[in-house]
Write a protein that holds these residues in place. Structure first.
Motif, short mmCIF file in Angstrom:
data_model
loop_
_atom_site.label_atom_id
_atom_site.label_comp_id
_atom_site.label_asym_id
_atom_site.label_seq_id
_atom_site.Cartn_x
_atom_site.Cartn_y
_atom_site.Cartn_z
N CYS A 45 0.88 -1.32 0.01
CA CYS A 45 -0.15 0.05 0.14
C CYS A 45 0.88 1.24 0.05
O CYS A 45 1.61 1.62 1.17
CB CYS A 45 -0.74 -0.05 1.24
SG CYS A 45 -2.32 1.30 1.31
N PHE A 46 0.91 1.93 -1.04
CA PHE A 46 1.55 3.27 -1.29
C PHE A 46 1.22 3.91 -2.69
O PHE A 46 1.04 3.15 -3.47
CB PHE A 46 3.20 2.84 -1.20
CG PHE A 46 4.09 4.19 -1.39
CD1 PHE A 46 4.40 4.81 0.00
CD2 PHE A 46 4.37 4.65 -2.30
CE1 PHE A 46 5.07 5.75 -0.17
CE2 PHE A 46 5.31 5.73 -2.57
CZ PHE A 46 5.45 6.61 -1.30
N PRO A 47 1.18 5.36 -2.50
CA PRO A 47 1.38 6.06 -1.42
C PRO A 47 0.05 5.83 -0.31
O PRO A 47 -0.90 5.35 -0.93
CB PRO A 47 1.40 7.39 -1.89
CG PRO A 47 0.45 7.46 -3.26
CD PRO A 47 0.91 5.92 -3.63
N ASP A 48 0.21 6.45 0.83
CA ASP A 48 -0.64 6.11 2.03
C ASP A 48 -0.63 7.17 3.06
O ASP A 48 0.67 7.67 3.32
CB ASP A 48 -0.57 4.76 2.66
CG ASP A 48 -1.69 4.39 3.68
OD1 ASP A 48 -2.54 3.61 3.02
OD2 ASP A 48 -1.59 4.64 4.67
N GLU A 49 -1.88 7.64 3.74
CA GLU A 49 -1.68 8.74 4.65
C GLU A 49 -0.85 8.29 5.74
O GLU A 49 -0.02 8.99 6.55
CB GLU A 49 -2.92 8.99 5.01
CG GLU A 49 -3.92 9.76 3.87
CD GLU A 49 -5.22 10.30 4.32
OE1 GLU A 49 -5.67 9.83 5.34
OE2 GLU A 49 -6.14 10.69 3.68
N VAL A 50 -0.88 7.01 6.25
CA VAL A 50 -0.13 6.37 7.44
C VAL A 50 1.24 6.37 7.21
O VAL A 50 2.07 6.90 8.02
CB VAL A 50 -0.78 4.82 7.47
CG1 VAL A 50 0.33 4.02 9.02
CG2 VAL A 50 -2.32 4.79 7.88
N ALA A 51 1.79 6.13 6.16
CA ALA A 51 3.02 6.42 5.56
C ALA A 51 3.48 7.95 5.65
O ALA A 51 4.60 8.23 6.45
CB ALA A 51 3.52 6.03 4.23
N THR A 52 2.83 8.75 5.10
CA THR A 52 3.07 10.26 5.50
C THR A 52 2.92 10.68 6.86
O THR A 52 4.20 11.45 7.42
CB THR A 52 2.11 11.15 4.57
OG1 THR A 52 2.03 10.53 3.33
CG2 THR A 52 2.50 12.48 4.60
N ALA A 53 2.07 10.15 7.67
CA ALA A 53 1.99 10.61 9.28
C ALA A 53 3.36 9.92 9.71
O ALA A 53 4.05 10.61 10.60
CB ALA A 53 0.81 10.09 9.77
N ARG A 54 3.82 8.87 9.73
CA ARG A 54 4.98 8.21 10.30
C ARG A 54 6.25 8.93 9.91
O ARG A 54 7.29 8.86 10.43
CB ARG A 54 4.96 6.82 10.21
CG ARG A 54 3.95 6.03 10.83
CD ARG A 54 4.00 5.83 12.09
NE ARG A 54 5.46 5.14 12.77
CZ ARG A 54 5.64 4.07 12.56
NH1 ARG A 54 4.52 3.08 12.41
NH2 ARG A 54 6.92 3.41 12.87
N ALA A 55 6.26 9.33 8.73
CA ALA A 55 7.45 10.02 8.10
C ALA A 55 7.73 11.26 8.83
O ALA A 55 8.91 11.40 9.17
CB ALA A 55 7.27 10.29 6.71
N ALA A 56 6.83 11.97 9.56
CA ALA A 56 7.11 13.16 10.10
C ALA A 56 8.05 14.10 10.00
O ALA A 56 9.14 14.29 10.42
CB ALA A 56 7.35 12.55 11.84
N GLY A 57 7.98 14.89 8.73
CA GLY A 57 8.65 15.96 8.19
C GLY A 57 9.59 15.25 7.17
O GLY A 57 10.53 15.97 6.68
N SER A 58 9.53 14.07 6.83
CA SER A 58 10.27 13.40 5.59
C SER A 58 9.44 13.26 4.22
O SER A 58 9.76 12.26 4.04
CB SER A 58 11.03 12.11 6.26
OG SER A 58 11.67 12.52 7.36
N ALA A 59 8.30 13.75 4.52
CA ALA A 59 7.34 13.63 3.21
C ALA A 59 7.94 13.80 1.89
O ALA A 59 7.72 12.89 0.87
CB ALA A 59 6.26 14.45 3.22
N ASP A 60 9.16 14.56 1.71
CA ASP A 60 10.08 14.82 0.48
C ASP A 60 10.57 13.47 0.15
O ASP A 60 10.62 12.94 -0.83
CB ASP A 60 11.00 15.89 0.91
CG ASP A 60 11.83 15.67 1.92
OD1 ASP A 60 11.28 15.22 2.83
OD2 ASP A 60 12.92 16.16 1.85
N VAL A 61 10.96 12.66 1.10
CA VAL A 61 11.74 11.64 0.56
C VAL A 61 10.52 10.34 0.32
O VAL A 61 10.70 9.86 -0.97
CB VAL A 61 12.30 10.60 1.94
CG1 VAL A 61 12.74 9.48 1.62
CG2 VAL A 61 13.46 11.57 2.50
N LEU A 62 9.46 10.51 0.66
CA LEU A 62 8.34 9.58 0.25
C LEU A 62 7.87 10.02 -1.10
O LEU A 62 7.55 9.49 -2.18
CB LEU A 62 7.14 9.68 1.36
CG LEU A 62 7.37 9.16 2.57
CD1 LEU A 62 5.89 9.23 3.42
CD2 LEU A 62 7.67 7.55 2.54
#
Length: 321
Positions: A45-62
């Motif tokens: 599952c990607f992209p996903d809101e949970v992944a973005t939330a857990r990235a915590a400031g690293s959304a650019d990497v995602l």
């Protein structure tokens, strides 16, 4: 401290990740240590809101992450890859601990793009996936409880990579261009084809031939020119094979039919059964006969050697006295 340039040539590859939160945690771990290049192989599952939330400031990497369907695609243009695995795999190279492995990974960035590969959270990396990588890596955890979640494992390796990248490297001599993963895999496909056609490898009973050969060449770390040289040799061997047909225990009639079907191919006939060459009048190109002995009354084992290509007719070649 500035981000070491070596880190720009290191990609983190997550294979078959099942939970999007682990992808976000891995992205955060990467960014804290200066790693930016994330590759995802068949994520559930990607992209996903949970992944973005857990990235915590690293959304650019995602956002810049590359999603591919196979590990082969993720490694194609790399010159070196390390697989994180907790257990010893049969026919794999010896595992390196994370700290010493990080030094080797950073050193390989002088040759080109390198990859650090993590497997599925539950099952880890398959034997096939580990086999595709250049070197297995392990984290020396406590033997009584060695379980690490994916984000923690990425964090540990990312830290070791940064530590190694920040250490001044020893002087480097000029190096030949290293073979990429795609170069190496192309060679392995070519090699498998060649040893199968030669009869040395039986696909129905493969045993461990190909994994052993893969391990042997992985240990050598082939250069691009060396891969080209080896493939050139295999191509030459194949060309020689095409110019040689082997018939065992054939009669004069079988030999005649072979000449009719492939008049342009030199032949090697072992243990032929022949009464006489008299009356055999088939025009065949590219044939030379050496050492003919025809039995007078009953078939007997003979050896006929057909070597280099000569534009002559079979009926015009005489047996030696």
């Amino acid at each position: 401290m500035n981000r070491p340039l070596a880190l720009d040539r290191i990609r983190v590859v997550l294979s078959r990740t099942s939970h999007p939160g682990n992808i976000g945690a891995a992205a955060r771990a990467m960014k804290t240590m200066g790693l930016r290049h994330l590759w995802l192989v068949a994520p559930a599952c990607f992209p996903d809101e949970v992944a973005t939330a857990r990235a915590a400031g690293s959304a650019d990497v995602l956002e810049s992450a590359r999603v591919v369907g196979t590990l082969q695609e993720a490694l194609a243009d790399t010159v070196f890859s390390a697989a994180l695995t907790a257990r010893r795999r049969e026919l794999s190279l010896p595992r390196m601990h994370a700290r010493e492995a990080a030094v080797e990974i950073v050193r390989r960035t002088f040759d080109g793009e390198v990859a650090l590969v993590f497997g599925n959270e539950t099952s880890g990396m398959s034997n096939e996936e580990v086999g595709l990588c250049s070197m297995p890596v392990t984290i020396p955890t406590d033997a009584e409880f060695s379980s690490l979640n994916l984000g923690a494992a990425v964090q540990l390796l990312a830290y070791e990579l940064r530590l190694a990248a920040c250490t001044p490297p020893p002087p480097q001599d000029a190096q030949a261009e290293a073979a990429t993963h795609a170069d190496f895999e192309g060679f392995m496909v070519h090699l498998e084809h060649a040893v199968t056609l030669s009869g040395f490898h039986d696909p129905k009973n493969p045993k461990k031939l190909l994994p052993r050969m893969r391990r042997m060449f992985n240990r050598v770390r082939l250069e691009r020119e060396e891969v080209a040289l080896l493939r050139g040799m295999l191509t030459t061997f194949r060309a020689a094979e095409k110019a040689l047909t082997v018939l065992h225990g054939c009669s004069l009639g079988v030999l005649g039919r072979a000449l009719i079907l492939r008049p342009d191919v030199p032949l090697y006939v072992a243990r032929a059964r022949m009464r006489s060459l008299r009356g055999f009048r088939i025009a065949a190109k590219s044939i030379k006969i050496v050492g003919i002995r025809a039995s007078s009354r009953k078939p007997a084992p003979q050896a006929l050697f057909f070597y280099q290509s000569f534009p002559e007719y079979f009926s015009n070649v005489q047996s030696p006295a």
